[in-house]
Enzyme design. Structure first.
Site, PDB file in Angstrom:
ATOM      1  N   VAL A 143      67.363  64.142 168.529  1.00  0.00           N
ATOM      2  CA  VAL A 143      67.038  64.328 167.351  1.00  0.00           C
ATOM      3  C   VAL A 143      65.629  65.093 167.385  1.00  0.00           C
ATOM      4  O   VAL A 143      65.257  65.774 166.371  1.00  0.00           O
ATOM      5  CB  VAL A 143      67.264  63.356 166.273  1.00  0.00           C
ATOM      6  CG1 VAL A 143      66.148  62.309 166.636  1.00  0.00           C
ATOM      7  CG2 VAL A 143      67.084  63.946 164.792  1.00  0.00           C
TER       8      VAL A 143
ATOM      9  N   THR B 236      70.353  61.597 158.088  1.00  0.00           N
ATOM     10  CA  THR B 236      71.434  61.233 157.778  1.00  0.00           C
ATOM     11  C   THR B 236      71.495  59.997 156.570  1.00  0.00           C
ATOM     12  O   THR B 236      72.009  60.303 155.599  1.00  0.00           O
ATOM     13  CB  THR B 236      72.550  60.876 158.647  1.00  0.00           C
ATOM     14  OG1 THR B 236      72.186  59.928 159.541  1.00  0.00           O
ATOM     15  CG2 THR B 236      72.812  62.178 159.455  1.00  0.00           C
TER      16      THR B 236
ATOM     17  N   LYS C  73      79.109  54.546 171.546  1.00  0.00           N
ATOM     18  CA  LYS C  73      80.105  54.859 170.793  1.00  0.00           C
ATOM     19  C   LYS C  73      81.534  54.162 171.235  1.00  0.00           C
ATOM     20  O   LYS C  73      82.259  54.248 170.311  1.00  0.00           O
ATOM     21  CB  LYS C  73      80.160  56.340 170.748  1.00  0.00           C
ATOM     22  CG  LYS C  73      78.858  56.875 170.080  1.00  0.00           C
ATOM     23  CD  LYS C  73      78.951  58.503 169.586  1.00  0.00           C
ATOM     24  CE  LYS C  73      77.563  58.928 169.178  1.00  0.00           C
ATOM     25  NZ  LYS C  73      76.312  58.596 169.940  1.00  0.00           N
TER      26      LYS C  73
END
Length: 239
Positions: free
Chosen positions: A81, A98, A40
């Site tokens: 997840v 999502t 990220k």
């Protein structure tokens, strides 16, 4: 999302927490400083990624004048997840994704831990290591496969519900800004990324500006972060 909605606290913890640890390692003459970073940090679209990029810069800066051997290792998702999907399937659904286009890297925690430790051990000083995360996985495919492996039919026995991207979330993650400039190491799963040149005086000045904005809880603090990390894309947050 927690950091996205609490930008000042994220900077307190990630940026100045790292800065304090670097100073303490120098004071007490630690042998090595290994920072665990994240995918990220590349072209960040969220506060977490931007703060992690700043942490990489702090470590890189310290490596030019400190006594400690510094390194940072960047890797992606470790598959967090999967337990969530298991619980959702066991409860009869829905399984929440999502966005149908979203993709992520996956690696087991033992595998990631071993590669992080190996990268730290091979560090000479100032390297930014990048792990080979394998092929990215489409999260929708993962959800559908997990439902089928449970003996059920996606969309019939178990509904898949699309909830929309969370604040600052990307459709895909990147591990390197410039993939062509990575160097190989003795381990085929570990590469060294090309560090970005840092003007030490300018970096110190911007860090002081960030410190002032953080401790005064300036509502425009994201703009200050962008001065340090120009590639950071500021997202509009609805509280």
């Amino acid at each position: 999302p927690l950091m996205e909605h609490n930008c000042v606290e994220a900077i307190y913890n990630n940026v100045f927490g790292t800065y304090n640890l670097v100073e303490l390692c120098e004071e007490y003459e630690a042998e090595r400083f290994m920072m665990v970073s994240t995918d990220k940090a590349v072209n960040p679209t969220n506060v977490m990624g931007a703060t992690k990029r700043m942490c990489e810069m702090i470590v890189q800066s310290a490596s030019t004048h400190g006594k400690v051997k510094y390194s940072a290792t960047r890797f992606g998702s470790a598959g967090s997840v999967i337990p969530l999907f298991k619980r959702q399937i066991a409860n009869g659904g829905p399984v929440t994704v999502t966005d149908k286009r979203i993709i992520r890297y996956f690696m087991t925690i033992p595998e990631a831990s071993q590669l992080v430790l190996q990268s730290g051990a091979m560090a000479k000083n100032g390297e930014l290591f990048v792990l080979d995360m394998g092929q990215p996985v489409k999260i929708l495919d993962l959800a559908e496969n997990m439902i089928r492996l449970s003996g059920l039919v996606p969309g019939e026995d178990i509904e898949i519900k699309f909830t929309g991207l969370r604040p600052g979330e990307k459709l895909y993650e990147e591990l390197l800004i410039d993939d062509d400039n990575k160097k190989e190491t003795a381990n085929k799963r570990i590469f060294i990324g090309q560090p970005i040149k840092i003007d030490e005086a300018e970096f110190d000045e911007k860090m002081k500006e960030l410190e002032k904005a953080t401790f005064s809880e300036d509502e425009n603090i994201r703009q200050v972060v962008k001065k340090l990390v120009p590639e950071y894309t500021i997202q509009q947050i609805n509280n």
